[in-house]
Write a protein that holds these residues in place. Structure first.
Motif, PDB file in Angstrom:
ATOM      1  N   GLU A  86       0.821  -1.207   0.000  1.00  0.00           N
ATOM      2  CA  GLU A  86       0.000   0.000   0.000  1.00  0.00           C
ATOM      3  C   GLU A  86       0.859   1.262   0.000  1.00  0.00           C
ATOM      4  O   GLU A  86       0.333   2.377  -0.070  1.00  0.00           O
ATOM      5  CB  GLU A  86      -0.921   0.013   1.222  1.00  0.00           C
ATOM      6  CG  GLU A  86      -1.999  -1.066   1.183  1.00  0.00           C
ATOM      7  CD  GLU A  86      -2.890  -1.051   2.411  1.00  0.00           C
ATOM      8  OE1 GLU A  86      -4.129  -1.165   2.256  1.00  0.00           O
ATOM      9  OE2 GLU A  86      -2.350  -0.915   3.527  1.00  0.00           O
ATOM     10  N   ILE A  87       2.181   1.107   0.076  1.00  0.00           N
ATOM     11  CA  ILE A  87       3.122   2.228   0.020  1.00  0.00           C
ATOM     12  C   ILE A  87       3.704   2.305  -1.385  1.00  0.00           C
ATOM     13  O   ILE A  87       4.446   1.415  -1.820  1.00  0.00           O
ATOM     14  CB  ILE A  87       4.257   2.056   1.042  1.00  0.00           C
ATOM     15  CG1 ILE A  87       3.689   1.926   2.466  1.00  0.00           C
ATOM     16  CG2 ILE A  87       5.253   3.206   0.945  1.00  0.00           C
ATOM     17  CD1 ILE A  87       2.971   3.155   2.973  1.00  0.00           C
ATOM     18  N   ILE A  88       3.360   3.358  -2.096  1.00  0.00           N
ATOM     19  CA  ILE A  88       3.867   3.590  -3.451  1.00  0.00           C
ATOM     20  C   ILE A  88       4.976   4.627  -3.353  1.00  0.00           C
ATOM     21  O   ILE A  88       4.761   5.729  -2.832  1.00  0.00           O
ATOM     22  CB  ILE A  88       2.756   4.106  -4.396  1.00  0.00           C
ATOM     23  CG1 ILE A  88       1.514   3.204  -4.314  1.00  0.00           C
ATOM     24  CG2 ILE A  88       3.279   4.213  -5.816  1.00  0.00           C
ATOM     25  CD1 ILE A  88       1.747   1.769  -4.680  1.00  0.00           C
ATOM     26  N   LEU A  89       6.160   4.289  -3.855  1.00  0.00           N
ATOM     27  CA  LEU A  89       7.275   5.246  -3.844  1.00  0.00           C
ATOM     28  C   LEU A  89       7.142   6.180  -5.041  1.00  0.00           C
ATOM     29  O   LEU A  89       7.008   5.738  -6.187  1.00  0.00           O
ATOM     30  CB  LEU A  89       8.610   4.514  -3.879  1.00  0.00           C
ATOM     31  CG  LEU A  89       9.218   4.051  -2.539  1.00  0.00           C
ATOM     32  CD1 LEU A  89       9.559   5.227  -1.661  1.00  0.00           C
ATOM     33  CD2 LEU A  89       8.290   3.095  -1.811  1.00  0.00           C
ATOM     34  N   THR A  90       7.184   7.477  -4.782  1.00  0.00           N
ATOM     35  CA  THR A  90       7.022   8.505  -5.811  1.00  0.00           C
ATOM     36  C   THR A  90       8.172   9.498  -5.713  1.00  0.00           C
ATOM     37  O   THR A  90       9.074   9.348  -4.900  1.00  0.00           O
ATOM     38  CB  THR A  90       5.684   9.246  -5.630  1.00  0.00           C
ATOM     39  OG1 THR A  90       5.739  10.007  -4.409  1.00  0.00           O
ATOM     40  CG2 THR A  90       4.511   8.279  -5.586  1.00  0.00           C
ATOM     41  N   SER A  91       8.101  10.554  -6.513  1.00  0.00           N
ATOM     42  CA  SER A  91       9.123  11.605  -6.433  1.00  0.00           C
ATOM     43  C   SER A  91       8.778  12.643  -5.377  1.00  0.00           C
ATOM     44  O   SER A  91       9.555  13.562  -5.139  1.00  0.00           O
ATOM     45  CB  SER A  91       9.303  12.285  -7.793  1.00  0.00           C
ATOM     46  OG  SER A  91       8.140  13.005  -8.149  1.00  0.00           O
ATOM     47  N   GLY A  92       7.608  12.519  -4.750  1.00  0.00           N
ATOM     48  CA  GLY A  92       7.214  13.468  -3.722  1.00  0.00           C
ATOM     49  C   GLY A  92       5.709  13.657  -3.703  1.00  0.00           C
ATOM     50  O   GLY A  92       4.963  13.002  -4.449  1.00  0.00           O
ATOM     51  N   THR A  93       5.253  14.563  -2.856  1.00  0.00           N
ATOM     52  CA  THR A  93       3.817  14.761  -2.673  1.00  0.00           C
ATOM     53  C   THR A  93       3.127  15.192  -3.961  1.00  0.00           C
ATOM     54  O   THR A  93       2.024  14.722  -4.266  1.00  0.00           O
ATOM     55  CB  THR A  93       3.580  15.801  -1.563  1.00  0.00           C
ATOM     56  OG1 THR A  93       4.107  15.294  -0.339  1.00  0.00           O
ATOM     57  CG2 THR A  93       2.104  16.083  -1.373  1.00  0.00           C
ATOM     58  N   THR A  94       3.734  16.084  -4.726  1.00  0.00           N
ATOM     59  CA  THR A  94       3.110  16.547  -5.965  1.00  0.00           C
ATOM     60  C   THR A  94       2.885  15.383  -6.919  1.00  0.00           C
ATOM     61  O   THR A  94       1.805  15.243  -7.518  1.00  0.00           O
ATOM     62  CB  THR A  94       3.980  17.624  -6.630  1.00  0.00           C
ATOM     63  OG1 THR A  94       4.086  18.746  -5.753  1.00  0.00           O
ATOM     64  CG2 THR A  94       3.379  18.083  -7.950  1.00  0.00           C
ATOM     65  N   HIS A  95       3.884  14.542  -7.085  1.00  0.00           N
ATOM     66  CA  HIS A  95       3.761  13.343  -7.921  1.00  0.00           C
ATOM     67  C   HIS A  95       2.639  12.455  -7.399  1.00  0.00           C
ATOM     68  O   HIS A  95       1.797  11.958  -8.168  1.00  0.00           O
ATOM     69  CB  HIS A  95       5.103  12.605  -7.921  1.00  0.00           C
ATOM     70  CG  HIS A  95       5.116  11.330  -8.707  1.00  0.00           C
ATOM     71  ND1 HIS A  95       6.183  10.471  -8.685  1.00  0.00           N
ATOM     72  CD2 HIS A  95       4.204  10.745  -9.515  1.00  0.00           C
ATOM     73  CE1 HIS A  95       5.938   9.426  -9.455  1.00  0.00           C
ATOM     74  NE2 HIS A  95       4.729   9.570  -9.967  1.00  0.00           N
TER      75      HIS A  95
END
Length: 404
Positions: A86-95
């Motif tokens: 359930e944890i998706i790694l992204t480039s940050g909150t905006t992404h």
């Protein structure tokens, strides 16, 4: 109790000078400083086992994969997600927010309604405006009040059977207001609306429990909480992550590819196309480890002490107005000197070695509400001191003498 003198040794940048003056770093709401332990995690990866993840059978790839996935598990435990996937790694909150907005583009229709709060950062406004343009949905706004809080009575009146989505920040980046997200989430679920909470500003100060909150989506950026830039996470309930279509296509997010049909990988990889910021993900885990060694309870208590002291000292300056007086709030003070542009105050403070943020803080609707061009924002962290606050107060007095 935390020992600030010991903690500051983990942040070599705090020993540097700016314009011949000792650095006083009060721009933590934009980006916190990074301790040696987190920088070491990055260098250890590049010097010791730099390799792509998930795809290789060789030793380096296995080591990198294990470190990256262990960091994901640390994030799961920190936010108490039910599952690591359930944890998706992204480039940050905006992404993260754009990922969710893209997914709901396939699920909304004309006549649907979505709600945002008046306290939002632009990154939690613009993607939803774009979503409305694509789908014909209507955007509604929870109004704010003079003290920087949200009008929950008006929010209740906005909710109805057409409400599909509700978006709100946990903490206002411009004012430090801690929003009552438990109530906001509960009220939204009362009309079967989905809730995304922007936790970027809360995460350095508050350890959110996503299961206790019963929130559908929660977003965080690592660089707000002693981690590197360019990495963050999206928590999503498994049921919703399975409903949403992929955000990007490419390697890693597929199960099978042919020219006739492609099937997608299972969670979390369905939303993680391409080679990720591997070092950043590992370092995010190291940042969580570091903050836990200090303790979030100790951090919260000390930062409250700094906030109370700074509020008292700054409030004693004639002609200074603080914006956002609702409690509880995090260690952020937005203020102006009467008749003085915030940029001018910030420029003088910089010459004194004091780093603050000036402007609308990517929250222009808040500034429009107060009918001001922006504010001076001083934001504190657990490695700051009362002596640094004294330097800020002296600097503001000097700016007042020079500019008024």
């Amino acid at each position: 109790m935390l020992d600030v003198s010991v903690i500051r040794k983990d942040f070599p940048i705090l020993d540097r000078q700016v314009h011949g003056k000792p650095l006083v770093y009060f721009d933590n709401a934009a980006t916190s400083q990074t301790p040696k332990q987190v920088v070491s995690a990055i260098s250890d990866y590049y010097f010791g086992y730099n390799s792509n993840i998930h795809r290789g059978v060789h030793r380096l790839s296995q080591e990198a994969t294990d470190a990256y996935e262990q960091a994901r598990i640390k994030m799961q435990h920190h936010f108490n997600a039910a599952h690591a996937h359930e944890i998706i790694l992204t480039s940050g909150t905006t992404h993260s927010i754009n990922l969710v907005a893209h997914g709901f583009g396939a699920l909304l229709k004309k006549g649907d309604e979505i709600i945002v709060s008046a306290l939002e950062h632009h990154s939690n406004i613009v993607p939803w405006q774009m979503l409305c343009e694509r789908t014909g949905a209507q955007l509604k706004v929870i109004p704010m009040m003079e003290n920087g809080s949200l009008d929950l009575e008006a929010y209740g009146q906005l909710l109805n059977e057409n409400t599909q989505l509700v978006f709100c920040n946990h903490v206002s980046n411009a004012l430090g207001t801690v929003n009552p997200i438990e109530k906001i989430i509960d009220m939204a679920h009362g009309v079967n609306a989905v809730v995304l909470i922007d936790g970027a500003q809360a995460a350095p100060h508050i350890q959110a429990d996503v299961q206790a909150l019963d929130v559908d989506f929660y977003t965080v950026s690592a660089h707000k909480m002693c981690g590197p830039t360019g990495v963050g996470l999206l928590y999503g309930k498994e049921s919703w992550l399975r409903k949403l279509p992929p955000y990007q296509g490419g390697g890693e997010m597929i199960a099978e590819v042919s020219f006739e049909k492609t099937t997608y990988a299972d969670l979390p990889h369905k939303f993680e196309a391409g080679t990720p910021n591997i070092a950043g993900g590992i370092a995010f885990g190291a940042a969580l480890d570091y903050m836990h060694t200090i303790g979030f309870k100790a951090i919260a208590e000390y930062e409250q002490e700094l906030l109370d002291y700074a509020t008292e000292q700054l409030s004693a300056i004639d002609g200074l107005r603080i914006y956002g007086t609702q409690h509880p709030k995090t260690a952020v003070i937005s203020f102006n000197l009467e008749g003085v542009h915030p940029y001018d105050v910030g420029t003088i403070l910089d010459q004194l070695g004091i780093a603050v943020r000036t402007g609308h803080h990517c929250a222009q609707p808040i500034m429009d509400f107060y009918q001001i061009p922006g504010t001076v924002r001083a934001s504190f962290s657990f490695y700051n001191t009362k002596a640094e606050i004294d330097a800020l107060v002296d600097g503001v007095k000097r700016a007042k003498m020079m500019l008024q």
